[in-house]
Design a protein around this motif. Structure first.
Motif, short mmCIF file in Angstrom:
data_model
loop_
_atom_site.label_atom_id
_atom_site.label_comp_id
_atom_site.label_asym_id
_atom_site.label_seq_id
_atom_site.Cartn_x
_atom_site.Cartn_y
_atom_site.Cartn_z
N MET A 63 -5.48 1.31 -8.27
CA MET A 63 -5.07 0.08 -8.93
C MET A 63 -5.62 0.00 -10.35
N VAL B 296 -6.13 0.06 -2.32
CA VAL B 296 -5.37 0.78 -3.36
C VAL B 296 -6.36 1.25 -4.43
N VAL C 40 0.84 -1.20 0.00
CA VAL C 40 0.00 0.00 0.00
C VAL C 40 0.88 1.25 0.00
N ALA D 150 2.51 1.72 -3.45
CA ALA D 150 1.54 2.14 -4.46
C ALA D 150 1.26 3.63 -4.35
#
Length: 307
Positions: A274, A271, A239, A242
């Motif tokens: 994504m 996320v 996480v 990202a």
């Protein structure tokens, strides 16, 4: 008739079959030996076979493809009309695969560029996909130029195209991270794949190690006391990496499908940026070195191609 740009990789990229088919990617298998029997990864041996062999404490080893295997792949691409090839492979720090590809490239009938991704698994796979998408875009531009829809001068030549495809793979490799948890370091120790993580071996029974890919090698990241804490920490790291970027995430596992699916679902919720989420079992080659229980996360930011 204009040729296309061909993409070649090896079986440790663990790409979704749909992506392999869509981009016409050639996958050259590494080999896995169980005892005295040798098998081609992804063709003759499954992750389950390797997990069972390791649990039975059978001798499991791996080896790179031969230069002739790559030479045959490059000849096949040329025969299919390719005007150039970009061959993207797992880290040269972990395997001699890049060297074998380079030896074959020197005698190939068309230009071949070999890229050492310094990664493995879908970390490598993300670089292959970046290369394939750029190649497809360049092929489309060249087709338009041939039809008179695009300025042929602006499209450039085959060598310039190969430069762009290599650059796409390398740019994604620079920003892609792979993190993983293993139940034991014993399999990595036996295969000589753990670099400075050797320092953890003595205390491996007391900790659950988190490792990562760094400089093309497998290196220690953190020590965690229990499997549940290690998996929770793996999630937090993914996480954090990202962030607010648009990313593709892959959750890899070996004989740990339920844990992988649960982790993937949590990451899907945490996320929001994504792009693609993949869950896949690693193949026999990586499985032989990490052992059953592996859980890994690859975070690959989406890098925009230049226009």
């Amino acid at each position: 008739m204009l040729g296309h740009l061909a993409i070649v990789t090896d079986s440790t990229a663990y790409l979704p079959q749909e992506a392999v088919d869509r981009h016409r990617i050639q996958v050259v298998p590494l080999s896995v030996a169980v005892g005295d029997e040798v098998f081609a990864e992804g063709v003759e041996i499954s992750p389950k076979d390797v997990a069972e062999a390791l649990r039975a404490k059978s001798r499991v080893t791996t080896s790179r493809p031969s230069p002739e295997t790559f030479a045959a792949a490059y000849r096949a691409a040329a025969a299919a009309g390719a005007r150039g090839i970009v061959s993207v492979h797992l880290s040269a720090e972990l395997s001699g695969t890049v060297e074998a590809a380079q030896l074959a490239a020197a005698a190939a009938p068309i230009p071949v560029r070999v890229v050492d991704s310094r990664l493995v698994g879908m970390a490598l796979g993300s670089c292959v996909l970046a290369a394939a998408e750029r190649a497809d875009n360049l092929d489309a531009a060249r087709s338009g130029a041939s039809a008179g829809d695009v300025d042929i001068e602006a499209v450039g030549g085959a060598e310039a195209d190969l430069d762009q495809v290599v650059s796409a793979a390398e740019r994604r490799a620079e920003v892609t991270n792979g993190f993983f948890y293993v139940d034991t370091l014993e399999h990595l120790r036996r295969g000589g794949r753990i670099g400075t993580a050797r320092a953890l071996v003595g205390s491996a029974l007391a900790v659950k190690p988190l490792l990562h890919l760094a400089g093309g090698r497998i290196e220690p990241l953190e020590k965690v006391r229990t499997a549940s804490r290690a998996i929770a920490r793996l999630e937090e790291i993914a996480v954090e990496r990202a962030g607010a970027q648009r990313v593709d995430i892959t959750v890899h596992h070996l004989a740990a499908e339920q844990r992988a699916e649960a982790l993937a679902e949590r990451l899907r919720e945490r996320v929001p940026t994504m792009n693609e989420l993949y869950v896949s079992e690693v193949g026999a080659v990586i499985g032989a070195h990490v052992g059953p229980g592996l859980l890994a996360v690859v975070v690959a930011p989406v890098v925009a191609s230049p226009r």
